[in-house]
Each structure stands twice: as structure tokens, then as C-alpha cells.
Design an enzyme around this catalytic site. Sequence first.
Site, mmCIF file in Angstrom:
data_model
loop_
_atom_site.group_PDB
_atom_site.id
_atom_site.type_symbol
_atom_site.label_atom_id
_atom_site.label_comp_id
_atom_site.label_asym_id
_atom_site.label_seq_id
_atom_site.Cartn_x
_atom_site.Cartn_y
_atom_site.Cartn_z
ATOM 1 N N HIS A 1 0.859 -1.192 0.000
ATOM 2 C CA HIS A 1 0.000 0.000 0.000
ATOM 3 C C HIS A 1 0.894 1.241 0.000
ATOM 4 O O HIS A 1 1.466 1.603 -1.019
ATOM 5 C CB HIS A 1 -0.932 -0.056 1.214
ATOM 6 C CG HIS A 1 -2.043 0.957 1.186
ATOM 7 N ND1 HIS A 1 -2.279 1.809 0.132
ATOM 8 C CD2 HIS A 1 -3.018 1.250 2.111
ATOM 9 C CE1 HIS A 1 -3.326 2.565 0.398
ATOM 10 N NE2 HIS A 1 -3.792 2.258 1.597
ATOM 11 N N HIS B 1 -2.007 -0.984 -11.951
ATOM 12 C CA HIS B 1 -2.870 -0.530 -10.854
ATOM 13 C C HIS B 1 -4.138 -1.381 -10.832
ATOM 14 O O HIS B 1 -4.577 -1.893 -11.865
ATOM 15 C CB HIS B 1 -3.240 0.952 -11.035
ATOM 16 C CG HIS B 1 -3.901 1.542 -9.830
ATOM 17 N ND1 HIS B 1 -5.272 1.548 -9.676
ATOM 18 C CD2 HIS B 1 -3.390 2.122 -8.720
ATOM 19 C CE1 HIS B 1 -5.571 2.115 -8.518
ATOM 20 N NE2 HIS B 1 -4.451 2.478 -7.917
ATOM 21 N N ASP C 1 3.071 5.684 -7.513
ATOM 22 C CA ASP C 1 4.374 5.436 -6.902
ATOM 23 C C ASP C 1 5.540 5.592 -7.880
ATOM 24 O O ASP C 1 6.676 5.764 -7.455
ATOM 25 C CB ASP C 1 4.408 4.022 -6.306
ATOM 26 C CG ASP C 1 3.343 3.835 -5.249
ATOM 27 O OD1 ASP C 1 3.282 4.656 -4.325
ATOM 28 O OD2 ASP C 1 2.546 2.881 -5.366
#
Length: 448
Positions: free
Chosen positions: A274, A325, A384
Site C-alpha cells: 500500500h 494498478h 508510486d
Amino acid sequence: MRKEYLIYKLSDEVKNSCKIPREAFTKYGVKRGLRNEDGTGVLVGLTNIGNVVGYERNDDGSLRPCPGRLYYRGYELDDLVSPLLKEKRFGFEEIAYLLLSGNLPDEEELTAFRELINENMPLDHRTIVHIIDLEGSNIMNILARCVLEMYTFDPNPDDISRDNLMRQSIELIAKFPTIIAYAYNIYRHSMQGSSLNIRHPRENMTIAENFLYMLKDEDFTELDARMLDLLLIIQAEHGGGNNSTFTVRVTSSTRTDTYSSIAAGIGSLKGPLHGGANIKAINMFHHLKEQISDWTNIDEIDTYLNRMLNKEAYDKTGLVYGIGHAVYTMSDPRAVELKKLAGELAKEKGMVKEYNFLKLIEQEGVKCVSAFRKTTKPICANLDFYSGFIYEMIGLPQEIYTPIFAMARIVGWTAHRIEELNFEGRRIIRPAYKNILEQKSYVPIKDR
């Protein structure tokens, strides 16, 4: 029996006691990870706060990829971020007001809200002593413990009325930057032998500016602060289904206190699947900079990425971090925004070559992962992929990457907690687990 052996024996027995055949999930119609067969999330609630759009549905129910969109209270993310970039102003407090209330503030409301945040940024001296006592610990754990400690200082910690929830939310949003900055300075002092500096937040600074000031004194530029401000905005909210926000909503549905619920969310965000993923992506980038001799050679990049996918290179997990994702298909709107920010910051920092190399890794990473998985579903870079690169250009250490994520997401967490405790028809969240183990007959201890 030796205690060490008993621990080993108990652990070994878990191998069998935890076995659940994969086909059993299909047999009983279980949605593993609360995911449908097509990878979409199981619908478990409704919200007026954030909306994550990564695909559209055809008339037959099948999925159709689309450019990713993220909405805060009905406003598309780009419509909120673009004016801030154009006007070169700070906006995290404005977005916090929007997410908490549902409305964009006017100038008078925004000024008052910023003053309220600044008033609440200083820490109780007992919390500062507590952070010092925890020197060397993981900063996410320190953050969680400080949040739990705030319960003891709150004159009305268990009150879940709207007014009290809003007061607690504002105090948490204000205090997260101070806790994180102090915790890192103490960590750096105890673990790296640096001088210990505890700087009080300034009244005339925004959250982003104050955080950098408390962390680095005057060693940051206006662009650094604006980039951090925009990073906070982009990470402030991501719908009710992301793991940490769902954790906050689940715990809030029990009517527990705010501090217990937010500490649970911090524990969720800490996980490497996460909030900790940005560190994986930036470390991979450093490795690729060393291993690839020509940062413009697509063939060399592809060859090495395919070796990674085949578990022959880097950490041999078969992953290209920052690519893919769970919801977004054609694009992650947060990554699109961060890519723009990274380009602007790279010019100031003299890191345009690194930025261009990172863009090429994104381009080829998407291509190589798609080919390796033999999928027709579009794959994109996620949040990210660029966030760690921006943090690094600002001069922020990896130890606080995930805490900064928490510093942003506390806004979304508190907004969802308030909603969970104030919509009509609310019930404690209580899904079901089916037990598939056969019943056993009790055996007296002398016969075992």
C-alpha cells in the site's frame, strides 16, 4: 519442551491449519480480496467524497478501458491542480477544506481555516518527550503511537458528534506534519549522529512550507514547497475502497474513538503493498541507473526489464515497481499530474537526464509488462512511479516517504470517518467468512 522448539512446532503446524484450496473460493462464490472475477472491487458502500474511475462498463456488463479520472467531491483532480500550478500558489489546505466539508472555501473561509490549522500544529510537550523516548523506531509506528496518545490529551475523546469529529479531524491534519518532522529529526540524531533540532511551526507558513521548515530549516526552495503541496493534494484521497481508508471506515462503523480508528489506518498504509510501494519504485530506479549504461537505448532497457520480469535480475520478484494498478487501466491521473511536477522540478535541480530516463522506463515498462503477461488490458504507471523521484529531488529521506503519504491521506481518512458516522442507515461493517473445516470430536487431554 524448550520454548524455542515450541515456537517452531506451532509455526510448522500452521502450514496445514492454514491450507484452503484455491478451488474452494470458486465453489462458494468467495470474492478473494473483495475482488470480482474481472478484477474490479466488490461494491460494499456508497460515498460522496472521492470517485476513482479506471474503466467504463459496456451494455453487456463487460469492462471498457478509459483514461483514468479521480474526483474530489465531484471536482476532477486536474481541475483542482491546474489553477494552483498556473497561479503558483499553495492549495493543500483548500483541498482539505473541500474534502472535509464538501464545498470549496471562499477567501475568508480559507484564511480562517489556515489560521485554525496553524494554531493546532504545535505538539503537547508530553508528546514531544514521547517521540524522543521512541528514538530509532519506525516513523509510521511512532506516528500511530502518538495518535493513540492524543486520546489521553483530548478532553472529549469518545464523543462522535459532528462538531467534535470535525475538531478532532482538524487537530490531526495539523499535527501530523509536526509529529513526522520531529520523529525524523530525532531518528537522524539517534541513528546518524546529527544535531537535534526541534523547530516550532511558524504561523505564516502553509502545511507544506512548515513541514519542510521543521525538517530542514531554510534549506528548501519555493518550488520544493509547492511541489510537496501538490503531492499532498494528489495523495489526499482515493475513494473508500483503498485498504487504509476502508480500514478507517470499518473501525469507525463500530463507533470507536477517532484516534483508534486513525491508528488502524496508519497500520494499513504502512504495508509495502500500500503506502510503502514508492520506496520500491525509487530503489528500482537507482538500480536501473547503475545497470543500464546508455539511458537512451531502448533495446538495452527492454532487455533488462525482461530479465527482471523473468526473475533473473534486480530483486528477482518478477515485478517492475510502479507499473500497473488495481483500478486504473489506460492512465493513473495522479501519475499524470506527478509526471508534470517531476518535469518542472527536474529543470530546477539539474536532473533532466534522470527525468527523461525515468519517462523511458515508464514507456518501456508498460510495453514489456503487457507483452510478458500477454494481456490486452491496458497497463499504466501508477502514483508510486514518480512520487519517490520527486521526494528525492526535494531532498527528503526515504524514512519519511510513507509518513508523508499518511500526512496527505489523513484528510481523506477523517472525511470518510465523518461520513461513515453521519449517513442515514449506517450499520457496523460485518462481512462473512465461511468455515470449510469438518467438525471434530473432542479428545480428552490424556488421550491426545
